[in-house]
Motif scaffolding. Structure first.
Motif, PDB file in Angstrom:
ATOM      1  N   TRP A  54      25.416  48.490  49.837  1.00  0.00           N
ATOM      2  CA  TRP A  54      25.993  49.426  50.891  1.00  0.00           C
ATOM      3  C   TRP A  54      27.063  50.209  50.263  1.00  0.00           C
ATOM      4  N   VAL A  55      28.108  49.361  50.064  1.00  0.00           N
ATOM      5  CA  VAL A  55      29.482  49.774  49.630  1.00  0.00           C
ATOM      6  C   VAL A  55      29.270  50.470  48.293  1.00  0.00           C
ATOM      7  N   SER A  56      28.490  49.939  47.203  1.00  0.00           N
ATOM      8  CA  SER A  56      28.686  50.252  45.930  1.00  0.00           C
ATOM      9  C   SER A  56      27.680  51.493  45.760  1.00  0.00           C
ATOM     10  N   THR A  57      26.402  51.777  46.298  1.00  0.00           N
ATOM     11  CA  THR A  57      25.369  52.578  46.056  1.00  0.00           C
ATOM     12  C   THR A  57      25.226  53.622  47.500  1.00  0.00           C
ATOM     13  N   GLY A  58      25.814  53.283  48.489  1.00  0.00           N
ATOM     14  CA  GLY A  58      25.472  54.122  49.822  1.00  0.00           C
ATOM     15  C   GLY A  58      24.152  54.056  50.126  1.00  0.00           C
ATOM     16  N   ALA A  59      23.181  53.421  49.580  1.00  0.00           N
ATOM     17  CA  ALA A  59      21.896  53.395  49.944  1.00  0.00           C
ATOM     18  C   ALA A  59      21.361  52.324  50.839  1.00  0.00           C
ATOM     19  N   SER A  60      20.309  52.379  52.048  1.00  0.00           N
ATOM     20  CA  SER A  60      20.167  51.316  52.642  1.00  0.00           C
ATOM     21  C   SER A  60      19.332  50.110  51.716  1.00  0.00           C
ATOM     22  N   PRO A  61      19.767  48.986  52.112  1.00  0.00           N
ATOM     23  CA  PRO A  61      19.270  47.908  51.222  1.00  0.00           C
ATOM     24  C   PRO A  61      18.119  47.181  51.803  1.00  0.00           C
ATOM     25  N   MET A  65       8.044  58.064  59.979  1.00  0.00           N
ATOM     26  CA  MET A  65       6.802  58.681  60.499  1.00  0.00           C
ATOM     27  C   MET A  65       7.391  59.978  61.377  1.00  0.00           C
ATOM     28  N   ALA A  66       8.510  59.783  61.948  1.00  0.00           N
ATOM     29  CA  ALA A  66       8.963  60.878  63.110  1.00  0.00           C
ATOM     30  C   ALA A  66       9.921  61.912  62.086  1.00  0.00           C
ATOM     31  N   GLY A  67       9.942  62.117  60.655  1.00  0.00           N
ATOM     32  CA  GLY A  67      10.671  63.045  60.069  1.00  0.00           C
ATOM     33  C   GLY A  67      11.898  62.463  59.583  1.00  0.00           C
ATOM     34  N   GLY A  68      12.115  61.131  59.659  1.00  0.00           N
ATOM     35  CA  GLY A  68      13.326  60.404  58.937  1.00  0.00           C
ATOM     36  C   GLY A  68      14.438  60.162  59.972  1.00  0.00           C
ATOM     37  N   ALA A  69      15.288  59.339  60.042  1.00  0.00           N
ATOM     38  CA  ALA A  69      16.421  59.103  60.613  1.00  0.00           C
ATOM     39  C   ALA A  69      17.455  58.620  59.523  1.00  0.00           C
ATOM     40  N   ASP A  70      18.792  59.210  59.928  1.00  0.00           N
ATOM     41  CA  ASP A  70      19.952  59.000  58.921  1.00  0.00           C
ATOM     42  C   ASP A  70      20.120  57.411  58.652  1.00  0.00           C
ATOM     43  N   ALA A  71      20.575  57.193  57.251  1.00  0.00           N
ATOM     44  CA  ALA A  71      20.764  55.824  56.732  1.00  0.00           C
ATOM     45  C   ALA A  71      21.903  55.186  57.703  1.00  0.00           C
ATOM     46  N   ASN A  72      22.856  56.041  58.060  1.00  0.00           N
ATOM     47  CA  ASN A  72      24.013  55.337  58.860  1.00  0.00           C
ATOM     48  C   ASN A  72      23.350  54.576  60.249  1.00  0.00           C
ATOM     49  N   SER A  73      22.868  55.630  60.906  1.00  0.00           N
ATOM     50  CA  SER A  73      22.483  55.075  62.285  1.00  0.00           C
ATOM     51  C   SER A  73      21.318  53.943  62.173  1.00  0.00           C
ATOM     52  N   LEU A  74      20.624  53.951  61.273  1.00  0.00           N
ATOM     53  CA  LEU A  74      19.406  53.201  60.998  1.00  0.00           C
ATOM     54  C   LEU A  74      20.186  51.591  60.721  1.00  0.00           C
ATOM     55  N   ASN A  75      21.128  51.731  59.920  1.00  0.00           N
ATOM     56  CA  ASN A  75      21.698  50.497  59.573  1.00  0.00           C
ATOM     57  C   ASN A  75      22.473  49.892  60.666  1.00  0.00           C
ATOM     58  N   ILE A  76      23.250  50.770  61.243  1.00  0.00           N
ATOM     59  CA  ILE A  76      23.871  49.998  62.397  1.00  0.00           C
ATOM     60  C   ILE A  76      22.830  49.497  63.401  1.00  0.00           C
ATOM     61  N   ILE A  77      22.005  50.285  63.757  1.00  0.00           N
ATOM     62  CA  ILE A  77      20.942  49.598  64.727  1.00  0.00           C
ATOM     63  C   ILE A  77      20.420  48.426  64.175  1.00  0.00           C
ATOM     64  N   TYR A  78      19.865  48.201  62.897  1.00  0.00           N
ATOM     65  CA  TYR A  78      19.161  47.031  62.440  1.00  0.00           C
ATOM     66  C   TYR A  78      20.416  45.830  62.392  1.00  0.00           C
ATOM     67  N   ASN A  79      21.710  46.279  62.060  1.00  0.00           N
ATOM     68  CA  ASN A  79      22.726  45.327  62.050  1.00  0.00           C
ATOM     69  C   ASN A  79      22.869  44.529  63.589  1.00  0.00           C
TER      70      ASN A  79
END
Ligand SMILES: *C/C=C(C)/C=C/C=C(C)/C=C/C1=C(C)CCCC1(C)C
Length: 255
Positions: free
Chosen positions: A90-97, A217-231
């Motif tokens: 996350w820190v080095s690429t900014g992408a969802s792992p 499926m619902a048009g995409g969620a931003d990577a920030n919220s998605l990762n916080i929620i999964y964490n």
């Protein structure tokens, strides 16, 4: 020689931060304003702390409960290593792992399914089929989800396969053999643990398919919220899940 039993947790405690430190060379430091990066970091530490706790506590419960606590420690250990690594991605690429989440899930989810079997096996006779059904359900759920997220199959098809695996697991723990054995033969403390675990698998786990649905499926969620929620979901679904087992093990051992 009794100091030997402290060797494993002590090695873990010393070794995991070293691993995290090695990882940070590649990517530089964690940005204090990167909330998602910080949540990866805090959860890595929480997983290490939980691992040491479950291992140490496994030394004081009755023999038949030890396996449950050691398996609980493996769940949080495997997650800790992945969290250190995912923070680095996350820190080095900014992408969802995403790939590493699935690698983590394919190891930790079956270990958690074994726990349903183990807590019942500690107090009564139970058929191995209970474990195998839960195991097959988790494989179908995770492989379906992965094939969909990685684009090997249509995202909706992956979702449907994944949901089928999860529903199969829910059937087993709410109405299948596991639930019947629990209702008929388990002592109160095990029933309490079983109940908490069952609801974590229902409510806590629902967060992942909701995230998948929003993301693909619902048009995409931003990577920030998605990762916080999964964490945050992982804290409940791994640490709280294993704490429920720990509570039953301690109560039954003191009884
Ligand atoms: C510690 C990690 C855990 C408990 C991960 C659990 C993951 C799930 C319950 C994933 C479920 C999914 C579905 C039910 C359908 C869509 C695809 C998944 C894999 C996100």
């Amino acid at each position: 020689m009794s100091f030997l039993k402290y060797l494993i947790p002590a090695t873990l405690l010393a070794g995991l931060p070293a691993l995290a430190y090695a990882g940070s060379h590649a990517s530089g430091n964690l940005d204090p304003s990167d909330g998602v990066g910080i949540s990866f970091w805090i959860i890595s530490i929480a997983m290490v702390a939980a691992t040491v706790f479950f291992l140490m506590e496994s030394l004081r419960v009755k023999g038949k409960w030890r396996t449950s606590l050691v398996v609980g420690a493996l769940v949080t250990l495997v997650a800790a290593v992945h969290y250190f690594y995912m923070r680095d991605v996350w820190v080095s690429t900014g992408a969802s792992p995403t790939v590493f989440r699935y690698v983590d899930w394919i190891i930790t989810v079956p270990l958690q399914m074994i726990e349903f079997y183990l807590i019942l096996a500690a107090c009564t006779a139970i058929a191995g089929g209970v474990f195998w059904r839960l195991f097959v359900g988790s494989l179908v759920m995770l492989i379906g989800g992965y094939l969909g997220e990685a684009g090997f199959i249509n995202a909706t098809l992956g979702f449907v396969i994944g949901m089928a695996g999860w529903i199969f697991i829910l059937y087993e723990i709410f109405a299948g053999e596991a639930s019947k054995v629990n209702a008929a033969e388990a002592p109160d403390s095990v029933k309490t643990a079983y109940n908490t675990m069952k609801w974590i698998v229902t409510i806590g786990w629902a967060i992942y398919p909701i995230g998948y649905f929003m993301g693909y499926m619902a048009g995409g969620a931003d990577a920030n919220s998605l990762n916080i929620i999964y964490n945050l979901a992982d804290v409940v679904n791994k640490i709280a899940f294993c704490l429920a087992i720990w509570a039953a093990a301690v109560t039954e051992s003191d009884a």
